[in-house]
Design a protein around this motif. Structure first.
Motif, mmCIF file in Angstrom:
data_model
loop_
_atom_site.group_PDB
_atom_site.id
_atom_site.type_symbol
_atom_site.label_atom_id
_atom_site.label_comp_id
_atom_site.label_asym_id
_atom_site.label_seq_id
_atom_site.Cartn_x
_atom_site.Cartn_y
_atom_site.Cartn_z
ATOM 1 N N VAL A 11 0.814 -1.223 0.000
ATOM 2 C CA VAL A 11 0.000 0.000 0.000
ATOM 3 C C VAL A 11 0.850 1.278 0.000
ATOM 4 N N LYS A 12 2.065 1.188 0.554
ATOM 5 C CA LYS A 12 2.870 2.391 0.741
ATOM 6 C C LYS A 12 3.473 2.910 -0.552
ATOM 7 N N ALA A 13 3.364 2.100 -1.624
ATOM 8 C CA ALA A 13 3.788 2.588 -2.938
ATOM 9 C C ALA A 13 3.033 3.870 -3.274
ATOM 10 N N GLY A 62 8.621 -0.726 7.667
ATOM 11 C CA GLY A 62 9.276 -1.458 6.581
ATOM 12 C C GLY A 62 8.737 -1.111 5.202
ATOM 13 N N ASN A 63 7.402 -1.136 5.055
ATOM 14 C CA ASN A 63 6.843 -0.920 3.726
ATOM 15 C C ASN A 63 7.075 0.503 3.226
ATOM 16 N N THR A 64 6.857 1.490 4.085
ATOM 17 C CA THR A 64 7.017 2.876 3.632
ATOM 18 C C THR A 64 8.448 3.121 3.202
ATOM 19 N N ALA A 115 -10.680 0.046 7.164
ATOM 20 C CA ALA A 115 -9.222 -0.060 7.002
ATOM 21 C C ALA A 115 -8.537 -0.073 8.358
ATOM 22 N N GLY A 116 -7.380 -0.744 8.389
ATOM 23 C CA GLY A 116 -6.531 -0.725 9.576
ATOM 24 C C GLY A 116 -5.899 0.654 9.738
ATOM 25 N N LEU A 117 -5.554 0.978 11.000
ATOM 26 C CA LEU A 117 -4.985 2.300 11.297
ATOM 27 C C LEU A 117 -3.489 2.173 11.561
ATOM 28 N N GLY A 118 -2.687 2.686 10.628
ATOM 29 C CA GLY A 118 -1.234 2.708 10.819
ATOM 30 C C GLY A 118 -0.817 4.160 10.964
ATOM 31 N N THR A 119 -0.418 4.772 9.827
ATOM 32 C CA THR A 119 -0.243 6.234 9.860
ATOM 33 C C THR A 119 -1.599 6.916 9.769
ATOM 34 N N THR A 120 -2.624 6.159 9.392
ATOM 35 C CA THR A 120 -4.020 6.573 9.162
ATOM 36 C C THR A 120 -4.210 7.289 7.814
ATOM 37 N N GLY A 121 -3.171 7.315 6.988
ATOM 38 C CA GLY A 121 -3.280 7.937 5.664
ATOM 39 C C GLY A 121 -4.356 7.268 4.807
ATOM 40 N N THR A 122 -4.406 5.920 4.855
ATOM 41 C CA THR A 122 -5.389 5.183 4.039
ATOM 42 C C THR A 122 -6.804 5.563 4.443
ATOM 43 N N VAL A 123 -7.070 5.536 5.752
ATOM 44 C CA VAL A 123 -8.445 5.762 6.195
ATOM 45 C C VAL A 123 -8.852 7.222 5.947
ATOM 46 N N VAL A 150 0.451 -6.734 15.336
ATOM 47 C CA VAL A 150 0.120 -6.950 13.912
ATOM 48 C C VAL A 150 0.974 -5.920 13.150
ATOM 49 N N PRO A 151 1.765 -6.372 12.184
ATOM 50 C CA PRO A 151 2.688 -5.428 11.537
ATOM 51 C C PRO A 151 1.975 -4.373 10.691
ATOM 52 N N GLY A 152 2.425 -3.109 10.860
ATOM 53 C CA GLY A 152 1.919 -2.011 10.020
ATOM 54 C C GLY A 152 0.779 -1.221 10.626
ATOM 55 N N VAL A 153 0.126 -1.782 11.635
ATOM 56 C CA VAL A 153 -1.008 -1.080 12.251
ATOM 57 C C VAL A 153 -0.751 -0.901 13.749
ATOM 58 N N ARG A 154 -1.584 -0.066 14.401
ATOM 59 C CA ARG A 154 -1.230 0.405 15.734
ATOM 60 C C ARG A 154 -2.284 0.120 16.800
ATOM 61 N N PRO A 172 -0.943 -10.198 7.191
ATOM 62 C CA PRO A 172 -1.651 -10.125 8.474
ATOM 63 C C PRO A 172 -2.526 -8.873 8.633
ATOM 64 N N SER A 173 -2.073 -7.710 8.126
ATOM 65 C CA SER A 173 -2.898 -6.514 8.353
ATOM 66 C C SER A 173 -4.135 -6.512 7.453
ATOM 67 N N SER A 174 -4.145 -7.359 6.419
ATOM 68 C CA SER A 174 -5.360 -7.523 5.601
ATOM 69 C C SER A 174 -6.366 -8.391 6.372
ATOM 70 N N CYS A 178 -6.230 -4.201 1.151
ATOM 71 C CA CYS A 178 -5.263 -5.198 1.637
ATOM 72 C C CYS A 178 -3.869 -4.600 1.461
ATOM 73 N N PRO A 179 -3.200 -4.240 2.575
ATOM 74 C CA PRO A 179 -1.969 -3.437 2.464
ATOM 75 C C PRO A 179 -0.752 -4.163 1.918
ATOM 76 N N ASP A 180 -0.582 -5.444 2.238
ATOM 77 C CA ASP A 180 0.584 -6.148 1.689
ATOM 78 C C ASP A 180 0.371 -7.658 1.711
ATOM 79 N N GLY A 181 1.400 -8.400 1.317
ATOM 80 C CA GLY A 181 1.277 -9.849 1.212
ATOM 81 C C GLY A 181 1.840 -10.566 2.436
HETATM 82 C C1 LIG Z 1 1.367 -3.778 6.333
HETATM 83 C C2 LIG Z 1 0.646 -2.504 6.585
HETATM 84 N N1 LIG Z 1 -0.654 -2.539 6.901
HETATM 85 C C3 LIG Z 1 -1.343 -1.419 7.162
HETATM 86 C C4 LIG Z 1 -0.755 -0.182 7.129
HETATM 87 C C5 LIG Z 1 -1.565 1.013 7.514
HETATM 88 O O1 LIG Z 1 -1.799 1.954 6.503
HETATM 89 P P1 LIG Z 1 -1.816 3.485 6.874
HETATM 90 O O2 LIG Z 1 -0.428 3.868 7.259
HETATM 91 O O3 LIG Z 1 -2.251 4.169 5.626
HETATM 92 O O4 LIG Z 1 -2.763 3.692 8.001
HETATM 93 C C6 LIG Z 1 0.592 -0.111 6.827
HETATM 94 C C7 LIG Z 1 1.280 1.150 6.845
HETATM 95 O O5 LIG Z 1 2.486 1.246 6.981
HETATM 96 C C8 LIG Z 1 1.312 -1.284 6.530
HETATM 97 O O6 LIG Z 1 2.626 -1.268 6.242
#
Ligand SMILES: Cc1ncc(COP(=O)(O)O)c(C=O)c1O
Length: 349
Positions: A58-60, A88-90, A195-203, A230-234, A277-279, A316-319
């Motif tokens: 998703v961070k692409a 990692g993804n960003t 959507a999951g909340l990470g940086t919250t940019g997606t939501v 869970v990786p990527g979310v908070r 997992p974050s999907s 679905c943010p990643d694989g």
């Molecule tokens: C695997 C994964 N899931 C979910 C998210 C959350 O997306 P967002 O940062 O837009 O809230 C991220 C963000 O880094 C991520 O890497």
């Protein structure tokens, strides 16, 4: 060359490939009834496969927008190094996009809870990781937090910190690409976005665009239950580090645990929707919300009047591959077939 043929060529071919605005739309795929416990209630659930972007996550989308906008404003002049705090993804997306804009080095503060394979992935992409032990009660201005350290490093002359946690070009990227695509792909027939909340940019980006088009849309934000990884979310506590006003863009919050996230990711992957997992986490949050509505006999509140359906979308943010070993840690052996003649294996961890 017509873009529907999906050909990228010439000196800017790779930069164009990484530009979400130049790619064919990422797939929106409906979950089969085996994965949708509410299929009998005329609930339709669609996964938006951000995994199928060229960078595989998703961070692409925000990485390209943040770098392209900095380039447009002339802020990349003299910059040799990108610094970011990232799971990692960003940062891997920033590194690959950055090189297309002439910035070759990328350094990342990573949390001590990063998965081993994710760390290897950073090394593979040539990103220099700095493991940071986050303070127990983190705040945005805590000098021990990775966000603060990346900001400070970014103040040096040759470095730049995109700052995904408060950079408007993060949610704006989703507004102009992800949400626009979802709106067109559903023909505007969407009732719930989750959507999951990470940086919250997606939501934020999706909520802004989709609610702007359809104010009755419900937006569900999913956070980690306390002490659940869970990786990527908070977790709620870690969301305090985020500079965005994400609360304003979310109608409902669901809290989800580690094992449910990994299990649903496994279930989807085995049915051909290969997601991490974050999907599974986002789907678990959506199912929890739908279960809650059904329990209160309130599904009709969100149902489309014309079609009679409840249409739900979750990105679905990643694989699963960067976290493969974690499935065996968080799910018990009953989820996996046995290895026959295991004793003969030559390469074992
Ligand atoms: C695997 C994964 N899931 C979910 C998210 C959350 O997306 P967002 O940062 O837009 O809230 C991220 C963000 O880094 C991520 O890497």
């Amino acid at each position: 060359m017509a873009n529907h043929l999906n050909v990228f060529e010439g000196p800017a071919a790779v930069r164009d490939l990484l530009d979400p605005g130049r790619l064919p739309y990422l797939p929106l795929v409906e979950l089969p009834a085996e994965l949708n416990p509410f299929a009998g209630d005329k609930v339709r659930i669609f996964a938006k496969l951000m995994t199928l972007s060229p960078l595989g996550n998703v961070k692409a989308v925000p990485a390209f927008n943040m770098i392209a906008e900095m380039h447009r404003r002339g802020e990349l002049a003299g910059v040799r190094r990108i610094v970011e705090n990232s799971s990692g993804n960003t940062v891997s997306s920033l590194a690959l996009v950055g090189r297309q804009f002439g910035v070759d080095e990328t350094k990342s503060y990573v949390s001590a809870e990063i998965s081993w394979h994710k760390l290897l992935m950073l090394l593979f992409f040539g990103v220099e990781p700095m493991v940071n032990v986050e303070p127990a009660n983190p705040s945005e201005t805590d000098p021990e937090s990775g966000i603060y350290k990346a900001k400070k490093d970014g103040e040096s002359e040759e470095a730049l910190n995109p700052g995904q946690y408060d950079n408007e070009d993060n949610p704006k990227a989703h507004e102009k690409w992800t949400a626009q695509q979802i709106w067109e792909q559903t023909g505007g027939d969407i009732n719930i976005f989750c959507a999951g909340l990470g940086t919250t940019g997606t939501v934020i980006g999706n909520s802004r665009f989709l609610k702007g088009k359809k104010p009755s849309l419900r937006v569900v934000g999913v956070m980690r239950a306390p002490d659940n990884y869970v990786p990527g979310v908070r977790t709620e506590k870690l969301l305090k580090l985020i500079g965005f006003d994400w609360h304003k863009h979310v109608d409902v919050i669901e809290r989800i645990e580690t094992a449910d996230s990994y299990r649903l990711s496994l279930d989807m992957s085995r049915r051909g929707i290969i997601v991490g997992p974050s999907s599974g986490f986002a789907l678990a949050g959506l199912l929890q919300y739908l279960g809650d509505l059904k329990g209160k006999n309130a599904l009709d509140e969100v149902r489309d009047e014309e079609s009679g359906d409840v249409v739900c979308v979750f990105p679905c943010p990643d694989g699963p591959m960067p976290y493969l070993d974690e499935y065996f840690k968080y799910l018990d052996g009953s989820h996996f077939p046995p290895i026959r003649n295991e004793a003969a294996l030559l390469n074992r961890p």
